[in-house]
Design an enzyme around this catalytic site. Structure first.
Site, PDB file in Angstrom:
ATOM      1  N   LYS A 123       0.798  -1.221   0.000  1.00 16.85           N
ATOM      2  CA  LYS A 123       0.000   0.000   0.000  1.00 16.85           C
ATOM      3  C   LYS A 123       0.836   1.280   0.000  1.00 16.85           C
ATOM      4  CE  LYS A 123      -4.060  -2.253   1.945  1.00 16.85           C
ATOM      5  NZ  LYS A 123      -3.600  -3.590   1.597  1.00 16.85           N
ATOM      6  N   LYS A 164      -2.993   0.761   9.448  1.00 18.21           N
ATOM      7  CA  LYS A 164      -3.323  -0.124   8.335  1.00 18.21           C
ATOM      8  C   LYS A 164      -2.190  -1.088   8.042  1.00 18.21           C
ATOM      9  CE  LYS A 164      -6.361   2.893   5.626  1.00 18.21           C
ATOM     10  NZ  LYS A 164      -6.567   3.471   4.267  1.00 18.21           N
ATOM     11  N   LYS A 207      -4.213   9.628   8.105  1.00 15.94           N
ATOM     12  CA  LYS A 207      -5.221  10.488   8.709  1.00 15.94           C
ATOM     13  C   LYS A 207      -6.613   9.974   8.364  1.00 15.94           C
ATOM     14  CE  LYS A 207      -5.272  13.995  10.424  1.00 15.94           C
ATOM     15  NZ  LYS A 207      -5.498  14.297  11.859  1.00 15.94           N
ATOM     16  N   LYS A 242     -16.143  -4.688   4.954  1.00 19.33           N
ATOM     17  CA  LYS A 242     -17.310  -4.342   4.148  1.00 19.33           C
ATOM     18  C   LYS A 242     -18.482  -5.266   4.470  1.00 19.33           C
ATOM     19  CE  LYS A 242     -14.032  -3.054   0.544  1.00 19.33           C
ATOM     20  NZ  LYS A 242     -13.408  -3.487  -0.713  1.00 19.33           N
ATOM     21  N   GLU A 280      -9.026   1.339  -5.353  1.00 18.52           N
ATOM     22  CA  GLU A 280      -9.951   1.880  -4.359  1.00 18.52           C
ATOM     23  C   GLU A 280      -9.672   3.352  -4.081  1.00 18.52           C
ATOM     24  OE1 GLU A 280     -10.596  -0.534  -0.964  1.00 18.52           O
ATOM     25  OE2 GLU A 280     -10.847  -2.362  -2.149  1.00 18.52           O
ATOM     26  N   ASN A 295      -6.103  -3.425  -4.880  1.00 15.87           N
ATOM     27  CA  ASN A 295      -6.263  -4.814  -4.451  1.00 15.87           C
ATOM     28  C   ASN A 295      -5.973  -5.704  -5.655  1.00 15.87           C
ATOM     29  OD1 ASN A 295      -6.978  -4.814  -1.658  1.00 15.87           O
ATOM     30  ND2 ASN A 295      -8.941  -3.918  -2.220  1.00 15.87           N
ATOM     31  N   ARG A 297      -6.176  -8.652  -6.890  1.00 20.16           N
ATOM     32  CA  ARG A 297      -6.806  -9.980  -6.823  1.00 20.16           C
ATOM     33  C   ARG A 297      -8.287  -9.804  -7.117  1.00 20.16           C
ATOM     34  NH1 ARG A 297      -9.619  -9.108  -2.175  1.00 20.16           N
ATOM     35  NH2 ARG A 297      -8.632  -7.805  -0.582  1.00 20.16           N
ATOM     36  N   VAL A 300     -14.049 -10.005  -2.868  1.00 16.15           N
ATOM     37  CA  VAL A 300     -15.232 -10.706  -2.351  1.00 16.15           C
ATOM     38  C   VAL A 300     -16.479 -10.215  -3.084  1.00 16.15           C
ATOM     39  CG1 VAL A 300     -16.670 -11.102  -0.306  1.00 16.15           C
ATOM     40  CG2 VAL A 300     -14.181 -10.982  -0.070  1.00 16.15           C
TER      41      VAL A 300
END
Length: 505
Positions: A123, A164, A207, A242, A280, A295, A297, A300
Protein backbone atom coordinates in the site's frame (compact mmCIF):
# COMPACT_ATOMS: atom_id res chain seq x y z
CA UNK A 1 1.96 -13.07 -16.36
CA UNK A 2 4.02 -15.94 -15.09
CA UNK A 3 4.87 -18.89 -17.35
CA UNK A 4 2.01 -18.46 -19.83
CA UNK A 5 0.90 -21.62 -21.61
CA UNK A 6 -0.42 -21.12 -25.13
CA UNK A 7 -2.25 -24.44 -25.25
CA UNK A 8 -4.67 -23.53 -22.46
CA UNK A 9 -5.22 -24.91 -18.98
CA UNK A 10 -6.33 -28.45 -18.34
CA UNK A 11 -6.25 -28.34 -14.54
CA UNK A 12 -6.37 -25.52 -11.99
CA UNK A 13 -5.79 -25.69 -8.24
CA UNK A 14 -7.78 -23.26 -6.09
CA UNK A 15 -5.65 -22.34 -3.07
CA UNK A 16 -8.45 -21.20 -0.82
CA UNK A 17 -11.55 -22.29 1.10
CA UNK A 18 -15.27 -21.54 1.27
CA UNK A 19 -17.51 -19.92 -1.30
CA UNK A 20 -14.77 -18.52 -3.55
CA UNK A 21 -13.63 -22.08 -4.28
CA UNK A 22 -17.10 -23.01 -5.55
CA UNK A 23 -17.22 -19.77 -7.52
CA UNK A 24 -13.97 -20.57 -9.37
CA UNK A 25 -14.96 -24.21 -9.90
CA UNK A 26 -18.22 -23.05 -11.48
CA UNK A 27 -16.39 -21.07 -14.17
CA UNK A 28 -13.76 -23.78 -14.66
CA UNK A 29 -16.51 -26.31 -15.38
CA UNK A 30 -18.00 -23.98 -17.97
CA UNK A 31 -14.57 -23.76 -19.59
CA UNK A 32 -13.96 -27.53 -19.46
CA UNK A 33 -11.09 -27.20 -16.98
CA UNK A 34 -10.55 -29.77 -14.22
CA UNK A 35 -10.09 -28.50 -10.68
CA UNK A 36 -8.15 -29.41 -7.54
CA UNK A 37 -9.36 -28.00 -4.21
CA UNK A 38 -7.67 -28.21 -0.82
CA UNK A 39 -8.82 -28.45 2.78
CA UNK A 40 -7.43 -28.80 6.28
CA UNK A 41 -8.20 -30.88 9.34
CA UNK A 42 -11.64 -29.87 10.58
CA UNK A 43 -12.36 -27.75 7.49
CA UNK A 44 -13.56 -30.31 4.98
CA UNK A 45 -16.56 -29.12 2.94
CA UNK A 46 -18.98 -31.57 1.31
CA UNK A 47 -20.09 -29.11 -1.36
CA UNK A 48 -16.53 -28.43 -2.47
CA UNK A 49 -15.67 -32.13 -2.31
CA UNK A 50 -18.60 -32.86 -4.63
CA UNK A 51 -17.81 -30.03 -7.05
CA UNK A 52 -14.03 -30.41 -7.40
CA UNK A 53 -12.41 -33.15 -9.48
CA UNK A 54 -9.85 -33.68 -6.70
CA UNK A 55 -10.05 -32.65 -3.05
CA UNK A 56 -6.74 -32.83 -1.21
CA UNK A 57 -5.95 -32.33 2.46
CA UNK A 58 -3.13 -29.98 3.47
CA UNK A 59 -1.37 -31.50 6.47
CA UNK A 60 -1.07 -29.16 9.42
CA UNK A 61 -2.92 -27.81 12.44
CA UNK A 62 -2.92 -24.05 11.86
CA UNK A 63 -3.61 -21.55 9.10
CA UNK A 64 0.10 -20.75 8.86
CA UNK A 65 0.98 -24.42 8.40
CA UNK A 66 -1.78 -25.02 5.81
CA UNK A 67 -3.48 -22.34 3.71
CA UNK A 68 -0.54 -19.95 4.19
CA UNK A 69 2.16 -22.58 3.64
CA UNK A 70 3.59 -21.93 0.18
CA UNK A 71 5.68 -25.12 -0.01
CA UNK A 72 2.76 -27.37 0.83
CA UNK A 73 0.46 -25.71 -1.72
CA UNK A 74 3.13 -25.94 -4.43
CA UNK A 75 3.83 -29.60 -3.63
CA UNK A 76 0.15 -30.50 -3.95
CA UNK A 77 -0.01 -28.60 -7.25
CA UNK A 78 2.99 -30.50 -8.59
CA UNK A 79 1.69 -33.87 -7.37
CA UNK A 80 -1.55 -33.32 -9.25
CA UNK A 81 0.14 -31.80 -12.29
CA UNK A 82 -1.90 -28.63 -12.37
CA UNK A 83 -1.23 -25.95 -14.97
CA UNK A 84 -2.24 -22.99 -12.83
CA UNK A 85 -3.21 -21.89 -9.34
CA UNK A 86 -6.09 -19.53 -8.60
CA UNK A 87 -5.47 -17.95 -5.18
CA UNK A 88 -8.99 -16.54 -4.64
CA UNK A 89 -8.91 -13.70 -2.10
CA UNK A 90 -7.10 -13.50 1.23
CA UNK A 91 -4.48 -16.05 2.30
CA UNK A 92 -1.74 -16.07 -0.41
CA UNK A 93 -3.60 -14.06 -3.05
CA UNK A 94 -1.36 -10.98 -2.70
CA UNK A 95 1.85 -12.71 -1.68
CA UNK A 96 4.70 -12.07 -4.16
CA UNK A 97 6.70 -14.99 -2.73
CA UNK A 98 3.84 -17.30 -3.70
CA UNK A 99 3.74 -15.88 -7.23
CA UNK A 100 7.52 -16.40 -7.48
CA UNK A 101 7.23 -19.98 -6.21
CA UNK A 102 4.59 -20.73 -8.85
CA UNK A 103 6.80 -19.36 -11.63
CA UNK A 104 9.85 -21.24 -10.33
CA UNK A 105 7.92 -24.51 -10.48
CA UNK A 106 6.42 -23.97 -13.92
CA UNK A 107 2.93 -23.20 -12.64
CA UNK A 108 0.92 -20.18 -13.79
CA UNK A 109 -0.19 -17.89 -10.98
CA UNK A 110 -3.60 -16.51 -11.90
CA UNK A 111 -2.91 -12.96 -10.87
CA UNK A 112 -0.32 -10.23 -11.32
CA UNK A 113 3.39 -11.03 -11.46
CA UNK A 114 5.48 -11.08 -8.29
CA UNK A 115 7.12 -7.84 -9.36
CA UNK A 116 3.76 -6.08 -9.71
CA UNK A 117 2.52 -7.53 -6.41
CA UNK A 118 5.57 -6.09 -4.67
CA UNK A 119 4.66 -2.65 -5.99
CA UNK A 120 0.89 -2.51 -6.40
CA UNK A 121 0.09 -4.89 -3.56
CA UNK A 122 2.17 -2.92 -1.08
CA UNK A 123 0.00 0.00 0.00
CA UNK A 124 2.80 2.48 0.68
CA UNK A 125 4.55 1.67 -2.60
CA UNK A 126 1.22 1.99 -4.44
CA UNK A 127 0.70 5.44 -2.92
CA UNK A 128 4.12 6.55 -4.20
CA UNK A 129 3.17 5.36 -7.68
CA UNK A 130 -0.16 7.20 -7.50
CA UNK A 131 1.56 10.42 -6.38
CA UNK A 132 3.99 10.18 -9.30
CA UNK A 133 0.96 9.93 -11.60
CA UNK A 134 -0.49 13.10 -10.10
CA UNK A 135 -3.29 11.23 -8.31
CA UNK A 136 -4.31 12.67 -4.92
CA UNK A 137 -3.62 10.46 -1.88
CA UNK A 138 -4.36 10.58 1.83
CA UNK A 139 -1.45 11.78 3.99
CA UNK A 140 0.22 8.83 5.71
CA UNK A 141 3.37 7.53 7.33
CA UNK A 142 6.16 5.22 6.27
CA UNK A 143 6.25 1.71 7.78
CA UNK A 144 5.89 1.99 11.56
CA UNK A 145 8.58 -0.24 12.99
CA UNK A 146 7.76 0.50 16.61
CA UNK A 147 4.96 1.97 18.68
CA UNK A 148 7.22 4.98 19.19
CA UNK A 149 7.06 5.67 15.44
CA UNK A 150 3.28 5.63 15.62
CA UNK A 151 3.23 8.15 18.46
CA UNK A 152 5.59 10.40 16.50
CA UNK A 153 3.20 10.39 13.49
CA UNK A 154 0.28 11.14 15.80
CA UNK A 155 2.11 14.03 17.44
CA UNK A 156 2.94 15.57 14.07
CA UNK A 157 -0.45 15.01 12.43
CA UNK A 158 -2.98 14.73 15.24
CA UNK A 159 -5.86 12.37 15.95
CA UNK A 160 -7.88 10.54 14.82
CA UNK A 161 -5.68 8.31 12.69
CA UNK A 162 -5.98 4.84 11.17
CA UNK A 163 -3.46 2.02 11.48
CA UNK A 164 -3.32 -0.12 8.33
CA UNK A 165 -1.59 -3.21 7.03
CA UNK A 166 0.90 -2.57 4.21
CA UNK A 167 -0.50 -5.62 2.40
CA UNK A 168 -3.53 -7.87 2.53
CA UNK A 169 -7.15 -6.85 2.91
CA UNK A 170 -10.43 -7.62 4.61
CA UNK A 171 -9.90 -4.92 7.23
CA UNK A 172 -7.25 -7.04 8.91
CA UNK A 173 -5.02 -4.98 11.19
CA UNK A 174 -7.00 -1.77 10.68
CA UNK A 175 -7.72 0.24 13.81
CA UNK A 176 -8.81 3.81 14.52
CA UNK A 177 -6.92 5.59 17.30
CA UNK A 178 -8.67 8.69 18.63
CA UNK A 179 -6.14 9.42 21.36
CA UNK A 180 -2.85 8.25 22.84
CA UNK A 181 -4.47 5.51 24.93
CA UNK A 182 -6.23 4.13 21.85
CA UNK A 183 -2.98 4.08 19.92
CA UNK A 184 -1.17 2.06 22.60
CA UNK A 185 -3.90 -0.60 22.55
CA UNK A 186 -4.49 -0.54 18.79
CA UNK A 187 -0.85 -0.88 17.80
CA UNK A 188 -0.23 -4.16 19.64
CA UNK A 189 -3.55 -5.79 18.64
CA UNK A 190 -3.12 -4.79 15.00
CA UNK A 191 0.38 -6.28 14.87
CA UNK A 192 -0.85 -9.57 16.33
CA UNK A 193 -3.74 -9.77 13.88
CA UNK A 194 -1.48 -9.18 10.90
CA UNK A 195 0.92 -11.88 12.01
CA UNK A 196 -1.95 -14.39 12.29
CA UNK A 197 -3.60 -13.39 9.01
CA UNK A 198 -0.70 -12.67 6.65
CA UNK A 199 2.50 -13.64 8.52
CA UNK A 200 3.43 -9.95 8.33
CA UNK A 201 3.85 -7.11 10.81
CA UNK A 202 4.27 -4.23 8.37
CA UNK A 203 1.92 -1.45 9.39
CA UNK A 204 1.51 2.26 8.65
CA UNK A 205 -0.77 5.15 9.65
CA UNK A 206 -3.05 7.54 7.77
CA UNK A 207 -5.22 10.49 8.71
CA UNK A 208 -8.96 9.75 9.03
CA UNK A 209 -11.14 11.19 6.26
CA UNK A 210 -14.93 11.39 6.26
CA UNK A 211 -15.86 9.90 2.90
CA UNK A 212 -17.52 7.24 0.80
CA UNK A 213 -15.55 4.12 -0.16
CA UNK A 214 -15.56 3.78 -3.97
CA UNK A 215 -13.68 1.16 -5.97
CA UNK A 216 -13.18 0.44 -9.66
CA UNK A 217 -12.99 -3.07 -11.12
CA UNK A 218 -10.25 -3.30 -13.73
CA UNK A 219 -9.07 -5.94 -16.19
CA UNK A 220 -5.70 -5.86 -17.97
CA UNK A 221 -4.25 -8.44 -20.38
CA UNK A 222 -0.80 -9.18 -21.81
CA UNK A 223 -1.71 -7.45 -25.08
CA UNK A 224 -1.85 -3.97 -23.57
CA UNK A 225 -5.62 -3.82 -23.17
CA UNK A 226 -6.84 -2.18 -19.96
CA UNK A 227 -10.53 -1.63 -19.22
CA UNK A 228 -12.73 -0.94 -16.23
CA UNK A 229 -16.09 -2.51 -15.41
CA UNK A 230 -17.35 0.66 -13.75
CA UNK A 231 -17.43 1.22 -10.03
CA UNK A 232 -18.74 -0.21 -6.78
CA UNK A 233 -19.58 1.39 -3.47
CA UNK A 234 -18.48 -0.29 -0.25
CA UNK A 235 -19.21 2.41 2.32
CA UNK A 236 -21.33 0.28 4.66
CA UNK A 237 -18.62 -1.18 6.88
CA UNK A 238 -18.12 -2.42 10.40
CA UNK A 239 -14.59 -2.38 11.84
CA UNK A 240 -13.31 -1.68 8.31
CA UNK A 241 -14.85 -4.86 6.97
CA UNK A 242 -17.31 -4.34 4.15
CA UNK A 243 -20.86 -5.47 4.87
CA UNK A 244 -22.90 -4.15 1.95
CA UNK A 245 -21.63 -3.46 -1.56
CA UNK A 246 -23.37 -1.92 -4.55
CA UNK A 247 -22.76 -1.49 -8.26
CA UNK A 248 -22.72 1.08 -9.57
CA UNK A 249 -21.85 3.49 -6.76
CA UNK A 250 -24.78 5.73 -5.80
CA UNK A 251 -25.08 9.53 -5.88
CA UNK A 252 -21.90 10.24 -7.88
CA UNK A 253 -21.92 12.91 -10.62
CA UNK A 254 -21.28 11.43 -14.06
CA UNK A 255 -18.16 13.55 -14.58
CA UNK A 256 -16.64 12.33 -11.30
CA UNK A 257 -17.52 8.72 -12.13
CA UNK A 258 -15.71 9.02 -15.46
CA UNK A 259 -12.68 10.63 -13.81
CA UNK A 260 -12.41 7.86 -11.23
CA UNK A 261 -12.70 5.13 -13.89
CA UNK A 262 -10.08 6.75 -16.12
CA UNK A 263 -7.77 7.35 -13.15
CA UNK A 264 -7.98 3.68 -12.19
CA UNK A 265 -7.00 2.57 -15.69
CA UNK A 266 -4.17 5.13 -15.78
CA UNK A 267 -2.73 3.77 -12.53
CA UNK A 268 -3.01 0.15 -13.67
CA UNK A 269 -1.18 0.91 -16.91
CA UNK A 270 1.60 2.71 -15.05
CA UNK A 271 2.61 -0.46 -13.17
CA UNK A 272 2.27 -2.86 -16.15
CA UNK A 273 -0.50 -4.64 -14.28
CA UNK A 274 -1.86 -7.86 -15.77
CA UNK A 275 -4.97 -9.58 -14.41
CA UNK A 276 -8.13 -8.59 -12.55
CA UNK A 277 -7.80 -6.02 -9.82
CA UNK A 278 -9.52 -3.22 -7.96
CA UNK A 279 -8.43 0.37 -7.49
CA UNK A 280 -9.95 1.88 -4.36
CA UNK A 281 -10.69 5.52 -3.60
CA UNK A 282 -12.22 7.71 -0.91
CA UNK A 283 -14.79 10.22 -2.17
CA UNK A 284 -15.47 13.21 0.07
CA UNK A 285 -18.85 14.98 0.44
CA UNK A 286 -17.46 17.71 -1.88
CA UNK A 287 -16.69 15.07 -4.57
CA UNK A 288 -12.93 15.15 -4.16
CA UNK A 289 -11.46 11.68 -4.57
CA UNK A 290 -8.25 10.26 -3.13
CA UNK A 291 -6.43 7.08 -4.07
CA UNK A 292 -6.57 4.51 -1.30
CA UNK A 293 -5.01 1.26 -2.54
CA UNK A 294 -4.85 -1.39 -5.24
CA UNK A 295 -6.26 -4.81 -4.45
CA UNK A 296 -4.35 -7.07 -6.88
CA UNK A 297 -6.81 -9.98 -6.82
CA UNK A 298 -10.47 -10.82 -7.21
CA UNK A 299 -12.63 -9.11 -4.60
CA UNK A 300 -15.23 -10.71 -2.35
CA UNK A 301 -17.76 -8.28 -3.85
CA UNK A 302 -16.99 -8.99 -7.52
CA UNK A 303 -20.47 -10.48 -7.91
CA UNK A 304 -22.29 -7.13 -7.95
CA UNK A 305 -20.18 -6.03 -10.91
CA UNK A 306 -20.93 -9.30 -12.71
CA UNK A 307 -24.65 -8.75 -12.09
CA UNK A 308 -24.74 -5.31 -13.75
CA UNK A 309 -22.26 -5.94 -16.58
CA UNK A 310 -22.80 -9.64 -17.34
CA UNK A 311 -19.00 -10.13 -17.42
CA UNK A 312 -17.64 -13.30 -15.79
CA UNK A 313 -14.60 -11.85 -14.02
CA UNK A 314 -13.15 -15.25 -13.12
CA UNK A 315 -13.38 -16.30 -16.77
CA UNK A 316 -11.48 -13.16 -17.77
CA UNK A 317 -8.86 -13.91 -15.11
CA UNK A 318 -8.28 -17.34 -16.60
CA UNK A 319 -8.20 -16.02 -20.18
CA UNK A 320 -5.65 -13.40 -19.20
CA UNK A 321 -3.49 -15.99 -17.43
CA UNK A 322 -3.50 -18.11 -20.60
CA UNK A 323 -2.14 -15.18 -22.57
CA UNK A 324 -5.40 -14.49 -24.39
CA UNK A 325 -6.73 -10.98 -24.98
CA UNK A 326 -9.75 -9.71 -23.08
CA UNK A 327 -13.00 -10.92 -24.60
CA UNK A 328 -14.51 -7.43 -24.32
CA UNK A 329 -13.53 -3.86 -25.15
CA UNK A 330 -14.23 -0.79 -23.03
CA UNK A 331 -16.95 0.36 -25.41
CA UNK A 332 -18.67 -3.02 -25.03
CA UNK A 333 -19.04 -2.69 -21.26
CA UNK A 334 -22.50 -1.52 -20.24
CA UNK A 335 -23.85 -1.20 -16.72
CA UNK A 336 -27.50 -2.24 -16.63
CA UNK A 337 -29.60 -1.71 -13.53
CA UNK A 338 -28.30 -1.88 -9.98
CA UNK A 339 -26.96 -4.71 -7.81
CA UNK A 340 -26.58 -4.95 -4.04
CA UNK A 341 -24.70 -7.53 -1.99
CA UNK A 342 -25.11 -8.32 1.69
CA UNK A 343 -22.32 -10.31 3.31
CA UNK A 344 -24.09 -12.55 5.80
CA UNK A 345 -21.60 -13.18 8.59
CA UNK A 346 -21.58 -15.34 11.72
CA UNK A 347 -21.66 -12.55 14.26
CA UNK A 348 -24.13 -11.54 16.95
CA UNK A 349 -25.36 -8.01 16.39
CA UNK A 350 -26.90 -7.96 19.87
CA UNK A 351 -23.45 -8.40 21.42
CA UNK A 352 -21.52 -5.77 19.49
CA UNK A 353 -20.95 -8.17 16.59
CA UNK A 354 -19.30 -10.82 18.72
CA UNK A 355 -18.25 -13.92 16.72
CA UNK A 356 -20.69 -16.82 16.73
CA UNK A 357 -19.78 -20.43 16.21
CA UNK A 358 -21.63 -23.73 16.08
CA UNK A 359 -23.16 -26.22 13.68
CA UNK A 360 -25.48 -25.09 10.91
CA UNK A 361 -28.82 -26.82 11.51
CA UNK A 362 -30.84 -25.19 8.75
CA UNK A 363 -30.32 -22.90 5.79
CA UNK A 364 -32.64 -21.28 3.27
CA UNK A 365 -31.22 -18.20 1.58
CA UNK A 366 -33.66 -16.43 -0.74
CA UNK A 367 -34.75 -18.39 -3.80
CA UNK A 368 -31.48 -19.34 -5.43
CA UNK A 369 -28.21 -20.89 -4.27
CA UNK A 370 -26.31 -21.12 -7.55
CA UNK A 371 -23.70 -18.48 -8.49
CA UNK A 372 -25.06 -17.59 -11.96
CA UNK A 373 -23.83 -14.46 -13.67
CA UNK A 374 -27.07 -13.37 -15.32
CA UNK A 375 -29.91 -13.58 -12.82
CA UNK A 376 -31.85 -11.38 -10.39
CA UNK A 377 -30.95 -13.23 -7.20
CA UNK A 378 -27.61 -14.89 -6.61
CA UNK A 379 -26.23 -16.63 -3.54
CA UNK A 380 -22.53 -17.43 -3.22
CA UNK A 381 -22.10 -19.80 -0.29
CA UNK A 382 -20.50 -23.07 0.77
CA UNK A 383 -22.94 -23.68 3.64
CA UNK A 384 -25.04 -26.78 4.26
CA UNK A 385 -26.75 -28.33 7.30
CA UNK A 386 -24.18 -30.04 9.49
CA UNK A 387 -21.17 -27.88 8.64
CA UNK A 388 -19.29 -26.47 11.63
CA UNK A 389 -18.61 -22.75 11.87
CA UNK A 390 -15.65 -21.83 14.07
CA UNK A 391 -13.47 -18.82 14.83
CA UNK A 392 -10.37 -20.04 13.02
CA UNK A 393 -11.50 -18.61 9.69
CA UNK A 394 -13.33 -15.63 8.25
CA UNK A 395 -16.87 -15.08 9.51
CA UNK A 396 -18.46 -14.94 6.04
CA UNK A 397 -21.36 -17.40 5.73
CA UNK A 398 -22.89 -16.34 2.44
CA UNK A 399 -23.14 -13.51 -0.04
CA UNK A 400 -26.70 -12.59 -1.00
CA UNK A 401 -26.76 -10.55 -4.21
CA UNK A 402 -29.82 -9.07 -5.91
CA UNK A 403 -30.38 -7.07 -9.10
CA UNK A 404 -33.01 -4.46 -9.88
CA UNK A 405 -33.73 -2.05 -12.73
CA UNK A 406 -33.00 0.82 -10.35
CA UNK A 407 -31.33 1.25 -6.98
CA UNK A 408 -34.68 1.62 -5.26
CA UNK A 409 -36.02 -1.59 -6.82
CA UNK A 410 -32.80 -3.41 -5.88
CA UNK A 411 -33.20 -2.31 -2.25
CA UNK A 412 -36.79 -3.58 -2.23
CA UNK A 413 -35.66 -6.86 -3.77
CA UNK A 414 -32.92 -7.23 -1.17
CA UNK A 415 -35.34 -6.58 1.68
CA UNK A 416 -37.68 -9.24 0.29
CA UNK A 417 -34.80 -11.70 -0.18
CA UNK A 418 -33.56 -11.12 3.37
CA UNK A 419 -37.04 -11.67 4.73
CA UNK A 420 -37.22 -15.07 3.02
CA UNK A 421 -33.76 -16.11 4.24
CA UNK A 422 -32.74 -17.98 7.36
CA UNK A 423 -29.59 -19.57 8.72
CA UNK A 424 -30.00 -21.63 11.87
CA UNK A 425 -27.35 -22.85 14.27
CA UNK A 426 -25.28 -19.65 14.55
CA UNK A 427 -26.08 -16.01 15.08
CA UNK A 428 -25.89 -13.99 11.87
CA UNK A 429 -26.54 -10.56 10.40
CA UNK A 430 -29.62 -11.16 8.24
CA UNK A 431 -31.89 -9.18 10.54
CA UNK A 432 -29.41 -6.34 10.90
CA UNK A 433 -29.35 -5.85 7.13
CA UNK A 434 -33.14 -5.60 7.06
CA UNK A 435 -32.79 -2.77 9.55
CA UNK A 436 -30.17 -1.02 7.40
CA UNK A 437 -32.33 -1.34 4.25
CA UNK A 438 -34.91 0.92 5.94
CA UNK A 439 -32.64 3.75 7.02
CA UNK A 440 -33.17 7.10 5.27
CA UNK A 441 -29.45 7.81 4.88
CA UNK A 442 -28.92 4.50 3.12
CA UNK A 443 -32.07 4.83 0.99
CA UNK A 444 -30.92 8.24 -0.24
CA UNK A 445 -27.44 6.94 -1.06
CA UNK A 446 -25.72 9.31 1.36
CA UNK A 447 -24.12 6.81 3.74
CA UNK A 448 -20.38 7.09 4.30
CA UNK A 449 -17.92 4.75 5.95
CA UNK A 450 -19.01 6.05 9.36
CA UNK A 451 -22.67 5.09 8.77
CA UNK A 452 -22.90 2.24 11.25
CA UNK A 453 -20.55 3.59 13.88
CA UNK A 454 -21.83 7.17 13.89
CA UNK A 455 -24.77 7.98 11.61
CA UNK A 456 -27.17 5.48 13.20
CA UNK A 457 -26.15 6.66 16.62
CA UNK A 458 -26.90 10.27 15.66
CA UNK A 459 -30.30 9.25 14.30
CA UNK A 460 -31.37 8.15 17.77
CA UNK A 461 -29.06 10.41 19.80
CA UNK A 462 -31.93 11.71 21.90
CA UNK A 463 -32.08 8.22 23.40
CA UNK A 464 -28.37 8.17 24.35
CA UNK A 465 -27.96 5.28 21.94
CA UNK A 466 -24.74 3.31 21.61
CA UNK A 467 -23.71 1.38 18.47
CA UNK A 468 -24.10 -1.82 20.46
CA UNK A 469 -27.75 -1.02 21.17
CA UNK A 470 -28.44 -0.22 17.52
CA UNK A 471 -27.22 -3.69 16.63
CA UNK A 472 -29.10 -5.28 19.50
CA UNK A 473 -32.43 -3.79 18.53
CA UNK A 474 -31.95 -4.46 14.84
CA UNK A 475 -31.47 -8.13 15.62
CA UNK A 476 -34.99 -8.17 17.04
CA UNK A 477 -36.25 -8.73 13.50
CA UNK A 478 -34.90 -12.26 13.47
CA UNK A 479 -36.51 -13.27 16.76
CA UNK A 480 -39.76 -11.62 15.70
CA UNK A 481 -39.97 -13.39 12.36
CA UNK A 482 -39.07 -16.79 13.79
CA UNK A 483 -41.56 -16.35 16.65
CA UNK A 484 -38.87 -16.25 19.29
CA UNK A 485 -39.80 -14.27 22.37
CA UNK A 486 -37.91 -11.00 22.81
CA UNK A 487 -37.26 -9.95 26.38
CA UNK A 488 -35.44 -7.03 27.99
CA UNK A 489 -34.46 -6.53 31.60
CA UNK A 490 -36.81 -3.53 31.92
CA UNK A 491 -39.17 -1.46 29.71
CA UNK A 492 -37.38 0.83 27.25
CA UNK A 493 -39.25 3.43 25.18
CA UNK A 494 -36.42 3.60 22.66
CA UNK A 495 -36.56 -0.17 22.20
CA UNK A 496 -40.24 -0.03 21.41
CA UNK A 497 -39.81 2.85 18.93
CA UNK A 498 -37.04 1.18 16.98
CA UNK A 499 -38.79 -2.21 17.09
CA UNK A 500 -41.86 -0.66 15.47
CA UNK A 501 -39.70 0.92 12.77
CA UNK A 502 -37.64 -2.11 11.83
CA UNK A 503 -40.46 -4.67 12.00
CA UNK A 504 -43.00 -2.68 9.98
CA UNK A 505 -43.89 -4.08 6.59
Amino acid sequence: MNNIKSCGFRKILIANRGEIVLRVINTCKNLGINTVAVYTKGDKNKLIESAADRYVRIQGDSICSTYLNINKIINIAKQHKVDAIHPGYGFLAENPRFAKACKKNGITFIGPSAEVLEKAGHKIEAKYIAKNQGIPTIHGSEILKTEKDAHKFAKENGYPLILKSCSGGGGRGMRIARNREDLISCFSTAMKELENSFKSQHIYAEKCVKAKHIEVQVLADTHGNVIHLFDRECSIQRRFQKLIEEAPASSIPTSIREQIGNTACQLIRSVDYVGAGTVEFLLTPTNEFYFLEINPRIQVEHGVTEMVTGVDIVKEQIRIAQGLPLSIRQEDVKAKGHAIECRIISECARKNFAPSQGTITGIDIAENNTPKINCRIRVDSALYPGINIHHSYDSLLAKLIVWGRSRRSAIKAMDKALKSSRIEGVNNTICFYRFLMRQKCFLEGNAGTDFISEALVQKYSRHSLSPEKVAMIASAIYEHETNHEITFSKPNKWVEEVRREIIRE
